[in-house]
Each structure stands twice: as structure tokens, then as C-alpha cells.
Motif scaffolding. Structure first.
Motif, PDB file in Angstrom:
ATOM      1  N   GLY A 181      -9.210  77.719  11.164  1.00 48.18           N
ATOM      2  CA  GLY A 181      -8.963  77.724   9.818  1.00 48.18           C
ATOM      3  C   GLY A 181      -8.994  78.778   8.854  1.00 48.18           C
ATOM      4  O   GLY A 181      -9.762  79.842   9.133  1.00 48.18           O
ATOM      5  N   ARG A 182      -8.542  78.767   7.681  1.00 47.09           N
ATOM      6  CA  ARG A 182      -8.464  79.926   6.852  1.00 47.09           C
ATOM      7  C   ARG A 182      -8.222  79.331   5.242  1.00 47.09           C
ATOM      8  O   ARG A 182      -7.933  77.978   5.273  1.00 47.09           O
ATOM      9  CB  ARG A 182      -7.142  80.924   6.936  1.00 47.09           C
ATOM     10  N   TYR A 183      -8.275  80.232   4.502  1.00 42.62           N
ATOM     11  CA  TYR A 183      -8.257  79.764   2.904  1.00 42.62           C
ATOM     12  C   TYR A 183      -8.882  78.366   2.499  1.00 42.62           C
ATOM     13  O   TYR A 183      -9.913  78.357   2.917  1.00 42.62           O
ATOM     14  CB  TYR A 183      -6.514  79.708   2.722  1.00 42.62           C
ATOM     15  N   GLU A 184      -8.280  77.858   1.553  1.00 41.45           N
ATOM     16  CA  GLU A 184      -8.869  76.585   1.107  1.00 41.45           C
ATOM     17  C   GLU A 184      -9.282  75.498   2.029  1.00 41.45           C
ATOM     18  O   GLU A 184     -10.082  74.608   1.867  1.00 41.45           O
ATOM     19  CB  GLU A 184      -8.441  76.179  -0.160  1.00 41.45           C
ATOM     20  N   GLY A 185      -8.267  75.569   3.044  1.00 40.88           N
ATOM     21  CA  GLY A 185      -8.374  74.470   3.980  1.00 40.88           C
ATOM     22  C   GLY A 185      -6.886  74.277   4.848  1.00 40.88           C
ATOM     23  O   GLY A 185      -6.314  75.368   4.985  1.00 40.88           O
ATOM     24  N   GLY A 205     -13.002  82.693   7.722  1.00 40.44           N
ATOM     25  CA  GLY A 205     -12.086  81.900   8.608  1.00 40.44           C
ATOM     26  C   GLY A 205     -12.758  81.504   9.670  1.00 40.44           C
ATOM     27  O   GLY A 205     -14.030  81.991   9.694  1.00 40.44           O
ATOM     28  N   GLY A 206     -11.996  80.953  10.684  1.00 43.08           N
ATOM     29  CA  GLY A 206     -12.644  80.646  11.847  1.00 43.08           C
ATOM     30  C   GLY A 206     -12.599  81.489  12.832  1.00 43.08           C
ATOM     31  O   GLY A 206     -13.266  81.320  13.963  1.00 43.08           O
ATOM     32  N   GLU A 207     -12.114  82.777  12.741  1.00 45.13           N
ATOM     33  CA  GLU A 207     -12.222  83.676  13.567  1.00 45.13           C
ATOM     34  C   GLU A 207     -13.466  84.027  14.187  1.00 45.13           C
ATOM     35  O   GLU A 207     -13.635  84.084  15.653  1.00 45.13           O
ATOM     36  CB  GLU A 207     -11.216  84.757  13.345  1.00 45.13           C
ATOM     37  N   LEU A 208     -14.440  84.386  13.631  1.00 44.21           N
ATOM     38  CA  LEU A 208     -15.803  84.663  13.953  1.00 44.21           C
ATOM     39  C   LEU A 208     -16.473  83.643  14.840  1.00 44.21           C
ATOM     40  O   LEU A 208     -16.879  83.605  15.895  1.00 44.21           O
ATOM     41  CB  LEU A 208     -16.811  85.181  12.870  1.00 44.21           C
ATOM     42  N   ALA A 209     -16.348  82.467  14.156  1.00 45.25           N
ATOM     43  CA  ALA A 209     -16.791  81.249  14.878  1.00 45.25           C
ATOM     44  C   ALA A 209     -16.005  80.867  16.215  1.00 45.25           C
ATOM     45  O   ALA A 209     -16.894  80.795  17.357  1.00 45.25           O
ATOM     46  CB  ALA A 209     -16.486  80.123  14.002  1.00 45.25           C
ATOM     47  N   ASP A 226     -24.354  76.969   8.587  1.00 43.51           N
ATOM     48  CA  ASP A 226     -24.312  76.419   7.215  1.00 43.51           C
ATOM     49  C   ASP A 226     -24.042  77.276   6.256  1.00 43.51           C
ATOM     50  O   ASP A 226     -24.816  77.560   5.337  1.00 43.51           O
ATOM     51  CB  ASP A 226     -25.702  75.444   7.092  1.00 43.51           C
ATOM     52  N   TYR A 227     -22.894  77.945   6.271  1.00 49.70           N
ATOM     53  CA  TYR A 227     -22.443  79.079   5.473  1.00 49.70           C
ATOM     54  C   TYR A 227     -21.042  78.737   5.631  1.00 49.70           C
ATOM     55  O   TYR A 227     -20.439  78.629   6.498  1.00 49.70           O
ATOM     56  CB  TYR A 227     -23.026  80.368   5.631  1.00 49.70           C
ATOM     57  N   VAL A 228     -20.346  79.456   4.669  1.00 46.87           N
ATOM     58  CA  VAL A 228     -18.725  79.551   4.413  1.00 46.87           C
ATOM     59  C   VAL A 228     -18.326  81.007   4.719  1.00 46.87           C
ATOM     60  O   VAL A 228     -18.597  81.804   3.913  1.00 46.87           O
ATOM     61  CB  VAL A 228     -18.272  79.209   3.220  1.00 46.87           C
ATOM     62  N   LEU A 229     -17.465  81.118   6.187  1.00 51.46           N
ATOM     63  CA  LEU A 229     -17.096  82.493   6.444  1.00 51.46           C
ATOM     64  C   LEU A 229     -15.427  82.438   5.796  1.00 51.46           C
ATOM     65  O   LEU A 229     -14.991  81.268   5.370  1.00 51.46           O
ATOM     66  CB  LEU A 229     -16.922  82.349   7.816  1.00 51.46           C
TER      67      LEU A 229
END
Ligand code: ADE
Length: 202
Positions: A114-118, A141-145, A136-139
Motif C-alpha cells: 500500500g501507499r499514500y493515504e490508502g 508504504g508497504g515495501e519495507l514491510a 504499531d507505526y506508520v511507514l
């Protein structure tokens, strides 16, 4: 096991996936990783992948069309309709060693970054089968995850850790049961290797 990653930033994965255990696991055929640029599946000259949401709200939201096209291309190519499609998002279930072990039982997973606001809600409702957060933190985008998930799952696959894993598969593959480690020299800046470890060490 095969991982297909859907992302707007494929270049981000190059460094991490081409080193160390992940590269060796690919060379040995234990894992295959496909990286797919969602933009390649967006129509038109401008290949638009995001836009402001209905009802306003300021931010940009990833459009459904390119994401469905990218995922369906992977699914159709695999000839299987029951591949988990996992959205990396801070709203997902918290990733853990247990979830890594659960995923390691799959032959194939799709990881959607995911990216941006959603992301258009219809992607979550009609394509995504699971949502994972790595903390429990906001990156941004989902790439690192996605990299975290691929790494943790790959380590659990049979034979990936080879001789190290065979020595003590539980502690070395999970990393959870290990005690402290020391290397030579025996005394470093006056700090000594504990006596119990020194005895019998040549
Ligand atoms: N995308 C943004 N933040 C995230 C998180 N904490 N885990 C997974 N994906 C994310």
C-alpha cells in the motif's frame, strides 16, 4: 515457495533481495521472487495509479483497476485461484514468528504494498485475503514491510539455512531461543568471554 510483490517502487527491493540468505535461497531454488510494477498495469498514456478519493479528504488513494490487473496477471499465470493476497498495511494483524510460520506453509503468496493515504476499498473487499502490519507505526508504504515478511518466512523454509539450521533448527531458524554469542579475542577492552564458554575452546 514463490512470492509475487505488487508495488509502485520495484527498485526498492533490488538491494535487499540480492544479498545474503535471500540471494542464496533464490540461487538454490528454495524461493522465487517476482516484483511487479503496478504502474505497468495502469491504462493510458499517463498510467495513473492514484487519485483523490470520492468525497474529498485531501490525500491520494491507489486506484483499484491497476492493482486488480497486476494481481490477476499473477494469479492467471500461476493457474491457481487460491493464492493468498496479503496487503501490507498498519491496520493489518501484527506480524510475528507465528504468522511467518503460517505463511511458510504456503506455496505462493502475493504481497501488495500500500501507499499514500490508502487503497480503494474494493481492493480490500474483493481481492485481499489477509492484511499484515509489521508494527504499531506508520511507514511511507508497504515495501519495507514486504521485505520483512519475505525475509522472516524464507528463513523458515526447509533447507534455506542449510548446515546452520541443521545444527539446531529451532534456535537458529527462529532466533528466539538463542543465548549470547562471543567471538575472539577472549578479552576485548577488558571484557572477557564468560568462563563457561571458554572451557574447551582451543
Ligand atoms: N504500511 C505503512 N505502515 C505499515 C506497517 N506498519 N506495516 C505494514 N505496512 C505498512
Amino acid at each position: 515457495m514463490r512470492f509475487d510483490i505488487l508495488t509502485l517502487f520495484p527498485e526498492m527491493f533490488e538491494g535487499y533481495f540480492t544479498h545474503s540468505i535471500l540471494q542464496r535461497a533464490q540461487d538454490a531454488g528454495h524461493i522465487e521472487i517476482g516484483i511487479h510494477n503496478i504502474r505497468d498495469y495502469a491504462p493510458g498514456k499517463h498510467r495513473i495509479t492514484d487519485e483523490p478519493p470520492y468525497g474529498g479528504g485531501g490525500g491520494m488513494v491507489l486506484k483499484a483497476g491497476p492493482i486488480f490487473s497486476a494481481a490477476e496477471t499473477v494469479i492467471d499465470g500461476a493457474g491457481s485461484s487460491d493464492i493468498p493476497v496479503i496487503l501490507l498495511t498498519p491496520q493489518g494483524r501484527l506480524f510475528s514468528q507465528e504468522i511467518a510460520a503460517e505463511l511458510a506453509c504456503e506455496a505462493h503468496v502475493i504481497l501488495l504494498c500500500g501507499r499514500y493515504e490508502g487503497i480503494d476499498e474494493r481492493v480490500r473487499q474483493h481481492l485481499v485475503t489477509d492484511e499484515i502490519s509489521i508494527g504499531d507505526y506508520v511507514l511511507t508504504g508497504g515495501e519495507l514491510a514486504a521485505m520483512v515478511v519475505v525475509d522472516a518466512v524464507t528463513r523458515l523454509l526447509p533447507d534455506v539455512l542449510g548446515a546452520i539450521g541443521a545444527a539446531d533448527s529451532d534456535s537458529f531458524s527462529t532466533g528466539l531461543l538463542e543465548g549470547p554469542h562471543y567471538t575472539r579475542p577472549e578479552t576485548f577492552r577488558s571484557w572477557q568471554v564468560p568462563g563457561v564458554l571458554r572451557s574447551g575452546h582451543a
